[in-house]
Scaffold this active site. Structure first.
Site, PDB file in Angstrom:
ATOM      1  N   ASP A  33       0.881  -1.171   0.000  1.00  0.00           N
ATOM      2  CA  ASP A  33       0.000   0.000   0.000  1.00  0.00           C
ATOM      3  C   ASP A  33       0.915   1.217   0.000  1.00  0.00           C
ATOM      4  OD1 ASP A  33      -3.248   0.211   1.223  1.00  0.00           O
ATOM      5  OD2 ASP A  33      -2.070   2.022   0.814  1.00  0.00           O
ATOM      6  N   SER A 126     -16.934  -2.446  -9.536  1.00  0.00           N
ATOM      7  CA  SER A 126     -18.024  -1.722  -8.880  1.00  0.00           C
ATOM      8  C   SER A 126     -19.297  -1.800  -9.706  1.00  0.00           C
ATOM      9  CB  SER A 126     -17.593  -0.256  -8.744  1.00  0.00           C
ATOM     10  OG  SER A 126     -18.692   0.558  -8.440  1.00  0.00           O
ATOM     11  N   TYR A 151     -13.325   7.932 -12.631  1.00  0.00           N
ATOM     12  CA  TYR A 151     -13.211   6.796 -11.705  1.00  0.00           C
ATOM     13  C   TYR A 151     -13.967   5.585 -12.246  1.00  0.00           C
ATOM     14  CZ  TYR A 151     -14.964   3.746  -8.059  1.00  0.00           C
ATOM     15  OH  TYR A 151     -15.353   2.627  -7.370  1.00  0.00           O
ATOM     16  N   LYS A 155     -12.765   1.585 -13.818  1.00  0.00           N
ATOM     17  CA  LYS A 155     -13.256   0.243 -13.479  1.00  0.00           C
ATOM     18  C   LYS A 155     -13.630  -0.507 -14.764  1.00  0.00           C
ATOM     19  CE  LYS A 155     -12.776   0.496  -9.029  1.00  0.00           C
ATOM     20  NZ  LYS A 155     -11.626  -0.187  -8.405  1.00  0.00           N
ATOM     21  N   ASP A 300     -25.467  11.201  -9.424  1.00  0.00           N
ATOM     22  CA  ASP A 300     -26.020  10.104  -8.631  1.00  0.00           C
ATOM     23  C   ASP A 300     -26.993   9.257  -9.443  1.00  0.00           C
ATOM     24  OD1 ASP A 300     -24.784  10.047  -6.187  1.00  0.00           O
ATOM     25  OD2 ASP A 300     -26.181  11.440  -5.223  1.00  0.00           O
TER      26      ASP A 300
END
Ligand code: UD1
Length: 343
Positions: A33, A126, A151, A155, A300
């Site tokens: 990490d 995700s 973002y 993915k 959203d």
């Protein structure tokens, strides 16, 4: 001899809970990490729960030479790749940071796997790949929608990179896990979610408001086409989620499937609204939450919850924790942070 698993991003929220489950299942774990969004103290929490301190190397997965040396130092049987930047808003502001970090990290790992006989990689994806779904609950065959943020795009691209690499004949396997909304903390309250600065996600904002670190929670919109007007999500307990990774790693390493790439939704199969979740929090914490309805947040999704049948039936994994226990665990963790003077 115990199998050795490389966990990238292993001091992060989902990573740390997964390290606990891996160690409890008898795996040796090496964490890398760069500590860009997590704290080294997480290792103490993991050690207190499992009685074992995982090996830790402070490394950045985008640093190919450093990763090459790591693979020369240890033989890994498998990889669970969590390390990534994950703030939707920040990714819009700093797209290149997101593309570099999230894509290069994965490419480096994939490049190092065959030469080092590493058999499988579990990838953290995700439900964001589904965008605003055409139907709910959403299954793995639903179409991938254009990403709403860099973002989300990382993915999608990373899923494609894995598919392309495996289909090119690379001698590796992969399981792609599409998480819905992971929340809660380990029941021991030794580890949990620790966002830096003002939380972007709902549950840390709720618990920080509950304890008085934040004055008031803003609920983003009550005019959606849902029964109470707030958004609906599939909130999945982080320990349940962590356990799915142990099952996935074992499935690849023991060749339980012929498939070289498999994709699973990880969710409960139940949708809960933002307001319903707030009320669960109020019930289990015994505190009234100071919140107010404000305008919608850009980007959203109105409503999304998982069809988890494939994970239930093929992977043999099921979310078992109740939402009450999950919110209680998030609250215990917040109380622990105050006890420790962290927050
Ligand atoms: C987002 C991402 C997801 C990512 C996850 C973790 C999308 C569509 N989703 O999930 O891919 O994995 O973050 O970083 O990109 N809310 C409030 N007030 C707040 C915070 C949130 O009302 O202060 C509401 C949001 O409007 C939303 C729900 O709570 O309806 C959940 O929000 P959040 O926890 O940020 O997760 P997602 O946006 O679902």
């Amino acid at each position: 001899m115990a199998k050795k698993i490389l966990v990238t991003g292993g001091t992060g929220y989902i990573g740390s809970h997964t390290v606990v489950e891996l160690q409890q299942a008898g795996y040796d774990v090496v964490i890398v990490d760069n500590l860009s969004n997590s704290n080294i103290d997480v290792l103490d929490g993991i050690e207190r729960i499992t009685g074992k301190r995982p090996v830790f190397d402070k490394l950045d997965c985008t640093d190919f030479e450093a990763m090459k040396s790591l693979f020369a130092k240890y033989h890994f049987d498998g990889i669970i790749h969590f390390a990534a930047s994950k703030a939707v808003g920040e990714s819009v502001q700093q797209p290149l940071l997101y593309y570099r970090n999230n894509l290069v990290s994965l490419i480096n790992l994939l490049e190092l796997m065959p030469a080092n006989q590493v058999k499988g990689i579990v990838f953290s994806s995700s439900c964001t790949v589904y965008g605003e779904p055409d139907y709910n609950p959403i299954d793995e065959n639903a179409p991938i929608k254009p990403a709403a943020s860099p973002y989300g795009n990382t993915k999608q691209i990373n899923e494609e990179i894995i598919q392309d690499f495996v289909h090119s004949g690379a001698p590796i396997k992969s399981i792609i896990l599409r998480y819905f909304n992971p929340i809660g903390a380990h029941p021991s309250a030794e580890i949990g979610e620790l966002p830096l600065g003002v939380p972007q996600n709902l549950v840390p904002y709720i618990t920080q408001t509950g304890i008085g670190v934040r004055y008031q929670l803003s609920v983003f919109g009550d005019d959606y086409h849902t029964p109470d007007g707030s958004c609906i999500r599939d909130f999945i307990n982080v320990v349940d989620l962590a356990k799915a990774h142990v099952i996935a790693i074992e499935r690849m390493l023991e060749d339980k499937s012929e498939e070289k790439v498999e994709i699973f939704n990880l969710g409960t199969g139940k949708g809960l609204s933002v307001l319903e979740l707030i009320h669960v929090f109020e019930k289990v914490s015994g505190t009234a939450l100071n919140y107010k309805i404000v305008g919608r947040r850009e980007g959203d999704i109105e409503k999304i919850w998982a069809q988890p049948d494939k994970a239930n039936n093929v992977l043999g994994w099921k979310a078992v924790e109740t939402i009450e226990d999950t919110m209680a665990s998030a609250w215990r963790w917040q109380l622990r942070l105050r006890e420790k003077g962290v927050m």
